[in-house]
Motif scaffolding. Structure first.
Motif, short mmCIF file in Angstrom:
data_model
loop_
_atom_site.label_atom_id
_atom_site.label_comp_id
_atom_site.label_asym_id
_atom_site.label_seq_id
_atom_site.Cartn_x
_atom_site.Cartn_y
_atom_site.Cartn_z
N ASN A 2 0.85 -1.18 0.00
CA ASN A 2 0.00 0.00 0.00
C ASN A 2 0.89 1.24 0.00
O ASN A 2 1.57 1.52 0.98
CB ASN A 2 -0.90 -0.01 1.23
CG ASN A 2 -2.08 0.91 1.07
OD1 ASN A 2 -2.23 1.54 0.04
ND2 ASN A 2 -2.90 0.99 2.10
N PRO A 33 -6.12 11.20 -0.51
CA PRO A 33 -5.35 9.95 -0.55
C PRO A 33 -4.19 9.99 0.43
O PRO A 33 -3.69 11.07 0.78
CB PRO A 33 -4.85 9.89 -2.00
CG PRO A 33 -4.92 11.29 -2.50
CD PRO A 33 -6.06 11.94 -1.78
N HIS A 114 3.49 6.94 -4.96
CA HIS A 114 2.67 6.98 -6.17
C HIS A 114 2.98 8.19 -7.04
O HIS A 114 2.89 8.12 -8.27
CB HIS A 114 1.18 7.03 -5.79
CG HIS A 114 0.61 5.69 -5.44
ND1 HIS A 114 1.05 4.52 -6.02
CD2 HIS A 114 -0.39 5.35 -4.58
CE1 HIS A 114 0.35 3.51 -5.53
NE2 HIS A 114 -0.51 3.97 -4.64
N GLY A 327 -3.40 11.70 -6.90
CA GLY A 327 -3.93 10.36 -6.73
C GLY A 327 -4.71 9.90 -7.95
O GLY A 327 -4.58 8.75 -8.40
N GLU A 328 -5.51 10.79 -8.51
CA GLU A 328 -6.31 10.44 -9.69
C GLU A 328 -5.42 10.17 -10.91
O GLU A 328 -5.65 9.21 -11.65
CB GLU A 328 -7.28 11.58 -10.01
CG GLU A 328 -8.38 11.75 -8.96
CD GLU A 328 -9.12 13.07 -9.13
OE1 GLU A 328 -8.90 13.75 -10.17
OE2 GLU A 328 -9.90 13.44 -8.22
N HIS A 330 -2.25 9.27 -10.93
CA HIS A 330 -1.53 8.00 -10.76
C HIS A 330 -2.43 6.82 -11.07
O HIS A 330 -2.02 5.87 -11.76
CB HIS A 330 -1.00 7.87 -9.34
CG HIS A 330 -0.56 6.47 -9.03
ND1 HIS A 330 0.61 5.92 -9.49
CD2 HIS A 330 -1.20 5.46 -8.35
CE1 HIS A 330 0.69 4.66 -9.11
NE2 HIS A 330 -0.38 4.35 -8.42
N ALA A 331 -3.65 6.84 -10.55
CA ALA A 331 -4.58 5.73 -10.77
C ALA A 331 -4.89 5.55 -12.26
O ALA A 331 -4.92 4.42 -12.76
CB ALA A 331 -5.86 5.95 -9.98
N LYS A 332 -5.10 6.67 -12.95
CA LYS A 332 -5.39 6.60 -14.38
C LYS A 332 -4.18 6.08 -15.16
O LYS A 332 -4.32 5.22 -16.04
CB LYS A 332 -5.80 7.98 -14.89
CG LYS A 332 -6.22 8.00 -16.35
CD LYS A 332 -7.46 7.18 -16.58
CE LYS A 332 -8.67 7.76 -15.92
NZ LYS A 332 -9.91 7.01 -16.26
N ALA A 334 -1.78 4.15 -14.01
CA ALA A 334 -1.60 2.73 -13.71
C ALA A 334 -2.63 1.88 -14.45
O ALA A 334 -2.31 0.79 -14.96
CB ALA A 334 -1.73 2.50 -12.20
N GLN A 335 -3.85 2.40 -14.56
CA GLN A 335 -4.91 1.66 -15.26
C GLN A 335 -4.58 1.51 -16.74
O GLN A 335 -4.78 0.45 -17.33
CB GLN A 335 -6.22 2.40 -15.08
CG GLN A 335 -7.41 1.73 -15.80
CD GLN A 335 -8.67 2.58 -15.68
OE1 GLN A 335 -8.72 3.57 -14.97
NE2 GLN A 335 -9.70 2.17 -16.39
#
Length: 341
Positions: A2, A33, A114, A327-328, A330-332, A334-335
Motif C-alpha cells: 500500500n 489519498p 505513487h 492520486g487520480e 496516478h490511478a489513471k 496505472a490503469q
C-alpha cells in the motif's frame, strides 16, 4: 504494498508545512489519498505546536506510511534538519528543501510512492546556498533526465475544476514574448500536452484549443503577423499529425462556458493568458501539473506566503486539490499501463 503520495515540505519558513498539516487534518472529510511528508519530524511538531494544533506526528518509512495515515501524520525523516522560523527564509534550510525534492522523486521513480506533490519553495535562499537551477520545475526535469539518461522538456499545466491551460512561454516579460515565440516550441508543448492528456488524464482523443498571440488572433495580419506566420503553421502541422487542434483562436472568446466544452486543454502563448482564466474560475482549486516527466508531479498553485506562515491563516485548498489530482492521475496512469485481461 500500500503506497502513499510523497509530499516535499517546501521552504520551512513558508506555508508548505502549515498546509500539509491542515490537509492531513482534513483527510477524512476531503477524502484525501494517503501521503507522507518528507521533513524533519521535530520541525513538523514545532510548527504544529506554533499553529496550536494537536497533531500526532509519526516518523516512518515510505512503505509503512499508508498504514499510519489515518491515525498520525506520517513523516519520512530527512538527513538535514529544518529550522522553524516562519516568515524568515534561511539559507540554513536550503539543504533540507533540496533533499526533500530529491527524495520525493527518487522514491516515486522506485515505486515507493505513487506521485510527487511539492509544497512551495523560495528561490533566493536556494540560490544563496549554491542551487544551480532556475526553479522547481527545471530541477525536477534535471532529476528526471538523470534517471532516463536524456534531456527532459517539462511543460507546465494549470488544471482547475473547469479548465486546463498550458502556457508556451512562461516567466518572461510580455514585451519579449513575440521575440521568442516560435512554431517549434508551440509544437513541442502541444505534443507533450496531448501525450499527457492520453497517458495521465485518460483522454483517448485529446482536443486542443490554441490561442492566438494578438487581439482577435491578429485579424489576418492586421494586428501583427505572429498568428499567421508562427501560430497557424504550428496548428496546421499538428492537424497533419492527426491531432485535434484548432486555432489560432481569439483568446477573449476561448474561456466562456460554452467554448470550454469544445476542448480538453487550451494552449496559450504567454503566462497571464493561461493563468488568469484558470485562477478566475477556480482560484483555490487550481493545481500546477508538470507534464513531460516520467512520474506524476502536482503542486499547489501559489507561493510560500511568508507573511502568513505560522499564523494559521494559510488555506490548504490548493494543496488538497493537488493531492487529490495526483492520486487520480496516478490511478489513471496505472490503469492505462495495466495489460488487458
Amino acid at each position: 504494498m500500500n503506497v502513499a503520495l510523497a509530499v516535499s515540505s517546501g521552504d520551512p519558513s513558508g506555508i508548505g508545512p502549515d498546509i500539509a498539516i491542515a490537509a492531513w487534518q482534513l483527510r477524512q472529510e476531503m477524502q484525501i489519498p494517503a501521503f507522507f511528508l518528507l521533513a524533519d519530524p521535530d520541525f513538523v511538531r514545532s510548527r504544529a505546536l506554533r499553529l496550536g494544533l494537536d497533531v500526532a506526528v509519526e516518523p516512518t518509512t515510505p512503505n509503512a506510511a499508508a498504514g499510519i495515515f489515518e491515525r498520525a501524520l506520517p513523516v519520512v525523516p530527512l538527513q538535514h534538519p529544518q529550522i522553524d522560523r516562519p516568515g524568515v527564509p534561511l539559507v540554513a534550510n536550503a539543504a533540507a528543501t533540496i533533499e526533500a525534492i530529491e527524495r520525493a522523486v527518487a522514491l516515486t521513480l522506485a515505486g515507493e510512492a505513487h506521485a510527487v506533490v511539492t509544497c512551495p519553495i523560495a528561490k533566493k535562499p536556494l540560490y544563496e546556498a549554491g542551487f544551480q537551477y532556475p526553479g522547481h520545475t527545471e530541477f525536477l526535469a534535471h532529476l528526471a533526465g538523470e534517471y532516463l539518461g536524456h534531456k527532459v522538456t517539462p511543460v507546465m499545466m494549470l488544471a482547475g475544476p473547469e479548465l486546463r491551460t498550458v502556457p508556451v512561454t512562461i516567466h518572461i516579460a510580455l514585451n519579449k514574448v513575440a521575440t521568442v515565440l516560435d512554431a517549434a516550441t508551440i509544437l513541442t508543448v502541444s505534443r507533450i500536452t496531448v501525450l499527457a492528456l492520453k497517458e495521465q488524464f485518460g483522454i483517448a482523443h485529446p482536443r486542443l484549443a490554441i490561442a492566438g498571440l494578438n487581439p482577435h488572433a491578429g485579424e489576418h495580419g492586421s494586428m501583427g503577423m505572429e498568428d499567421e506566420m508562427i501560430v497557424r503553421p504550428a496548428v496546421e502541422t499538428l492537424r497533419a499529425e492527426g491531432i485535434d487542434a484548432r486555432g489560432p483562436l481569439p483568446a477573449d472568446t476561448m474561456f466562456h462556458a460554452a467554448a470550454r466544452t469544445q476542448y480538453d486543454a487550451a494552449i496559450c502563448m504567454y503566462h497571464d493568458q493561461a493563468l488568469i482564466p484558470v485562477k478566475t474560475l477556480g482560484f483555490d482549486d487550481s493545481v500546477n501539473v508538470t507534464l513531460g516527466l516520467p512520474f506524476v508531479r502536482t503542486s499547489p498553485d501559489h507561493g510560500t506566503a511568508f507573511d502568513i506562515a505560522g499564523t494559521g491563516k494559510a488555506k490548504p485548498d490548493s494543496l488538497i486539490a493537488a493531492l487529490r489530482l495526483a492520486g487520480e492521475l496516478h490511478a489513471k496512469r496505472a490503469q492505462l499501463k495495466r495489460p488487458a485481461a
